[in-house]
Design a protein around this motif. Structure first.
Motif, PDB file in Angstrom:
ATOM      1  N   VAL A  57       0.836  -1.198   0.000  1.00 40.17           N
ATOM      2  CA  VAL A  57       0.000   0.000   0.000  1.00 40.17           C
ATOM      3  C   VAL A  57       0.873   1.251   0.000  1.00 40.17           C
ATOM      4  O   VAL A  57       0.603   2.223  -0.716  1.00 40.17           O
ATOM      5  CB  VAL A  57      -0.945   0.002   1.226  1.00 40.17           C
ATOM      6  N   SER A  58       1.961   1.243   0.797  1.00 37.04           N
ATOM      7  CA  SER A  58       2.861   2.383   0.856  1.00 37.04           C
ATOM      8  C   SER A  58       3.513   2.643  -0.497  1.00 37.04           C
ATOM      9  O   SER A  58       3.628   3.795  -0.941  1.00 37.04           O
ATOM     10  CB  SER A  58       3.941   2.139   1.917  1.00 37.04           C
ATOM     11  N   LYS A  59       3.930   1.566  -1.166  1.00 35.08           N
ATOM     12  CA  LYS A  59       4.550   1.729  -2.484  1.00 35.08           C
ATOM     13  C   LYS A  59       3.549   2.257  -3.508  1.00 35.08           C
ATOM     14  O   LYS A  59       3.895   3.064  -4.378  1.00 35.08           O
ATOM     15  CB  LYS A  59       5.145   0.403  -2.945  1.00 35.08           C
ATOM     16  N   LEU A  60       2.303   1.798  -3.402  1.00 37.79           N
ATOM     17  CA  LEU A  60       1.268   2.289  -4.310  1.00 37.79           C
ATOM     18  C   LEU A  60       1.025   3.781  -4.086  1.00 37.79           C
ATOM     19  O   LEU A  60       0.851   4.545  -5.038  1.00 37.79           O
ATOM     20  CB  LEU A  60      -0.030   1.508  -4.105  1.00 37.79           C
ATOM     21  N   ARG A  61       1.017   4.194  -2.793  1.00 35.75           N
ATOM     22  CA  ARG A  61       0.841   5.618  -2.502  1.00 35.75           C
ATOM     23  C   ARG A  61       1.975   6.433  -3.106  1.00 35.75           C
ATOM     24  O   ARG A  61       1.759   7.513  -3.677  1.00 35.75           O
ATOM     25  CB  ARG A  61       0.799   5.841  -0.992  1.00 35.75           C
ATOM     26  N   ASP A  62       3.211   5.935  -2.958  1.00 35.48           N
ATOM     27  CA  ASP A  62       4.364   6.647  -3.524  1.00 35.48           C
ATOM     28  C   ASP A  62       4.251   6.742  -5.038  1.00 35.48           C
ATOM     29  O   ASP A  62       4.554   7.786  -5.636  1.00 35.48           O
ATOM     30  CB  ASP A  62       5.669   5.930  -3.149  1.00 35.48           C
ATOM     31  N   ARG A  63       3.825   5.643  -5.658  1.00 33.24           N
ATOM     32  CA  ARG A  63       3.694   5.632  -7.114  1.00 33.24           C
ATOM     33  C   ARG A  63       2.604   6.595  -7.570  1.00 33.24           C
ATOM     34  O   ARG A  63       2.774   7.320  -8.564  1.00 33.24           O
ATOM     35  CB  ARG A  63       3.368   4.214  -7.603  1.00 33.24           C
ATOM     36  N   ILE A  64       1.499   6.628  -6.829  1.00 34.82           N
ATOM     37  CA  ILE A  64       0.423   7.557  -7.164  1.00 34.82           C
ATOM     38  C   ILE A  64       0.917   8.992  -7.036  1.00 34.82           C
ATOM     39  O   ILE A  64       0.614   9.859  -7.861  1.00 34.82           O
ATOM     40  CB  ILE A  64      -0.794   7.316  -6.244  1.00 34.82           C
TER      41      ILE A  64
END
Length: 233
Positions: A57-64
């Motif tokens: 989830v953290s990586k997805l937030r960073d990517r977003i």
């Protein structure tokens, strides 16, 4: 005949590389075993020990966040290009209404000043020294810096700059560390160049798009040919 004892395969030694390769070969592994996602813990420097789900989830937030920043930059670039398009379209419209070289040159020079640039229009053997360029100097520049390209973007050494652009009060102090966009007037057989100079050494760089400048130069060159043709009729 002696019986041959079959050799039993040795179990593969379980290593980090083997586990990593297995997960790469089976990307749906956690879909088949979703109960493991909450049990696997990852030690992160920012948040300490967290579950694999939290890491994802953290990586997805960073990517977003990265994608939102890229979109913002693209929108800003699009807005800038839209302004440039209208600016250059307006200049071209004014050029098409000109009756001679002097009128057209004045329009380009004034537009350059409004953009904090200096315009230089150089034509082989032009009667006015401000717009004159020596054919040998032009040929040397084209051969060294253009060589089939539609524009040169970047810095110039003093000798190269002066041989092509110098006239009277060329501001050496501001141009010494500046940058230039230089385009030939005519591709197959150039009769001169149109150049724009900036005091900022990074204003014009080789990776910049020159579409609007090329269109402007193309219109200007076309008008030059028409005025030259009319003067000989």
């Amino acid at each position: 005949m002696n019986d041959v004892t079959p050799i039993e395969p040795q179990p593969t030694q379980l290593t980090e590389d083997v586990v990593a390769q297995f997960l790469m070969d089976h990307p749906d592994f956690f879909q088949q075993h979703p109960e493991l996602l909450g049990r696997i813990k990852v030690d992160t420097p920012e948040r300490g020990v967290v579950s694999l789900v939290e890491v994802q989830v953290s990586k997805l937030r960073d990517r977003i966040g990265d994608l939102e920043e890229e979109i913002t930059q693209l929108m800003s670039l699009a807005a800038k290009n839209d302004r440039l398009f209208h600016d250059f379209a307006n200049v071209q419209k004014q050029l098409l209404a000109c009756e001679n070289f002097s009128q057209a040159a004045k329009i380009i020079e004034q537009k350059a000043l409004s953009l904090d640039l200096t315009a230089h229009i150089k034509i082989i053997d032009h009667s006015h020294p401000k717009y004159h360029v020596d054919k040998t100097a032009l040929d040397n520049f084209i051969k060294k810096f253009l060589n089939g390209h539609s524009a040169y973007l970047g810095r110039l050494r003093k000798a190269e700059r002066d041989s092509l652009l110098a006239y009277g009060g060329l501001d050496h102090s501001s141009a010494e560390l500046g940058s230039f966009a230089i385009l030939p007037l005519g591709q197959s057989q150039s009769i001169g160049v149109m150049a724009f100079a900036s005091r900022d050494g990074r204003h014009f760089e080789p990776n910049m798009d020159t579409l609007f400048l090329e269109q402007l130069v193309s219109v200007f060159h076309y008008l030059l040919m028409q005025w030259s043709k009319s003067s000989h009729e």
